[in-house]
Design an enzyme around this catalytic site. Structure first.
Site, PDB file in Angstrom:
ATOM      1  N   LYS A  42      18.294  70.856  27.169  1.00  0.00           N
ATOM      2  CA  LYS A  42      19.710  70.558  27.165  1.00  0.00           C
ATOM      3  C   LYS A  42      20.055  69.468  26.162  1.00  0.00           C
ATOM      4  O   LYS A  42      21.205  69.262  25.809  1.00  0.00           O
ATOM      5  CB  LYS A  42      20.145  70.064  28.564  1.00  0.00           C
ATOM      6  CG  LYS A  42      19.840  70.991  29.699  1.00  0.00           C
ATOM      7  CD  LYS A  42      20.178  70.272  31.030  1.00  0.00           C
ATOM      8  CE  LYS A  42      19.595  71.041  32.187  1.00  0.00           C
ATOM      9  NZ  LYS A  42      19.626  70.257  33.436  1.00  0.00           N
ATOM     10  N   GLY A  43      19.072  68.721  25.749  1.00  0.00           N
ATOM     11  CA  GLY A  43      19.298  67.463  25.044  1.00  0.00           C
ATOM     12  C   GLY A  43      20.124  67.550  23.773  1.00  0.00           C
ATOM     13  O   GLY A  43      20.768  66.576  23.383  1.00  0.00           O
ATOM     14  N   ASP A 102       9.311  63.628  19.777  1.00  0.00           N
ATOM     15  CA  ASP A 102       8.546  62.537  20.382  1.00  0.00           C
ATOM     16  C   ASP A 102       7.061  62.816  20.107  1.00  0.00           C
ATOM     17  O   ASP A 102       6.557  62.493  19.026  1.00  0.00           O
ATOM     18  CB  ASP A 102       8.886  62.535  21.878  1.00  0.00           C
ATOM     19  CG  ASP A 102       8.458  61.292  22.604  1.00  0.00           C
ATOM     20  OD1 ASP A 102       7.451  60.691  22.225  1.00  0.00           O
ATOM     21  OD2 ASP A 102       9.127  60.901  23.578  1.00  0.00           O
TER      22      ASP A 102
HETATM   23  C1  PRP Z   1      12.973  66.461  25.248  1.00  0.00           C
HETATM   24  C2  PRP Z   1      13.669  66.648  23.922  1.00  0.00           C
HETATM   25  C3  PRP Z   1      12.705  67.490  23.150  1.00  0.00           C
HETATM   26  C4  PRP Z   1      11.358  67.096  23.701  1.00  0.00           C
HETATM   27  C5  PRP Z   1      10.678  66.204  22.728  1.00  0.00           C
HETATM   28  O1  PRP Z   1      13.270  67.565  26.020  1.00  0.00           O
HETATM   29  O2  PRP Z   1      14.892  67.288  24.085  1.00  0.00           O
HETATM   30  O3  PRP Z   1      12.931  68.865  23.368  1.00  0.00           O
HETATM   31  O4  PRP Z   1      11.599  66.408  24.931  1.00  0.00           O
HETATM   32  O5  PRP Z   1       9.460  65.782  23.244  1.00  0.00           O
HETATM   33  P1  PRP Z   1       8.066  66.114  22.554  1.00  0.00           P
HETATM   34  O6  PRP Z   1       8.195  65.894  21.074  1.00  0.00           O
HETATM   35  O7  PRP Z   1       7.150  65.106  23.212  1.00  0.00           O
HETATM   36  O8  PRP Z   1       7.677  67.511  22.899  1.00  0.00           O
HETATM   37  P2  PRP Z   1      13.107  67.586  27.607  1.00  0.00           P
HETATM   38  O9  PRP Z   1      11.890  68.372  27.967  1.00  0.00           O
HETATM   39  O10 PRP Z   1      13.155  66.183  28.142  1.00  0.00           O
HETATM   40  O11 PRP Z   1      14.346  68.417  28.069  1.00  0.00           O
HETATM   41  P3  PRP Z   1      15.919  68.145  27.871  1.00  0.00           P
HETATM   42  O12 PRP Z   1      16.250  68.464  26.424  1.00  0.00           O
HETATM   43  O13 PRP Z   1      16.555  69.110  28.808  1.00  0.00           O
HETATM   44  O14 PRP Z   1      16.209  66.710  28.216  1.00  0.00           O
END
Ligand code: PRP
Length: 183
Positions: A42-43, A102
């Site tokens: 969703k981010g 990340d």
């Molecule tokens: C977060 C963000 C990225 C991912 C990055 O998503 O939106 O998709 O983490 O992290 P990484 O580089 O360590 O893989 P999240 O899974 O928290 O879901 P969200 O977008 O719904 O918050």
């Protein structure tokens, strides 16, 4: 909600300025072959909404939901595809629009899957990049801002599903996600 933020990293004005720059760059790079913008739920929802209006091309849109699982403030390494594209990626110029890179696991997985699916090209535009946390090699093609290793929320990014609708990006106070133990 704002009382949980210990520092504002990017104001709405700074965000708008950078998104306009990215939109201009993407418009120039994709002139003549408008991309399919793929938002990662969703981010990325606010970033995609703003970026979409800054791209002056007849782009098309789709969404995926890819989750990296962890402890809330960290990612474990497991990646789960919750929602795939509505149409196959074959032959399309795809620009993945992400809120933050990340560890790099989510985008590494997603970019690989889109290429395997026959996309003509796959690039990634991330609003934030946190290179200090990289666990797998991954470099985005477009980066809004590079951030230090802090827990950032707002402009789509959450902690336990909260703070996504903050209009700025801030550092979440550690007392929210690591409250001192009470005796
Ligand atoms: C977060 C963000 C990225 C991912 C990055 O998503 O939106 O998709 O983490 O992290 P990484 O580089 O360590 O893989 P999240 O899974 O928290 O879901 P969200 O977008 O719904 O918050």
């Amino acid at each position: 909600m704002t009382e949980d933020i210990e520092q504002i990293l990017f104001t709405p004005k700074q965000i708008a300025g950078r998104v306009a720059e990215l939109g201009g760059q993407i418009t120039r790079d994709y002139a003549g072959h408008p991309p399919l913008l793929v938002g990662t739920l969703k981010g990325s929802f606010l970033f995609l909404a703003d970026l979409a209006r800054a791209v002056g091309l007849p782009a098309t849109f789709d969404f995926v939901s890819v989750s990296s699982y962890g402890c809330g403030t960290c990612s474990s390494g497991a990646v789960l595809l919750r929602k795939d594209l509505d149409e196959p990626p074959e032959g399309k110029d795809i620009l993945v629009v992400e809120d933050i890179v990340d560890s790099g696991r989510t985008l590494s997985y997603l970019a690989g899957k889109l290429k395997e699916g026959g996309a003509a090209s796959v690039r990634v535009c991330t609003f934030l990049d946190k290179p200090a946390r990289r666990a797998v090699p991954f470099a985005a093609d477009y980066v809004g801002f590079t951030v230090p290793d802090a827990f950032v929320v707002g402009y789509g990014m959450d902690y336990n599903e909260r703070y996504r609708n903050l209009p700025f990006v801030g550092v979440l106070s550690s007392r929210v996600y690591a409250p001192a133990e009470t005796v």
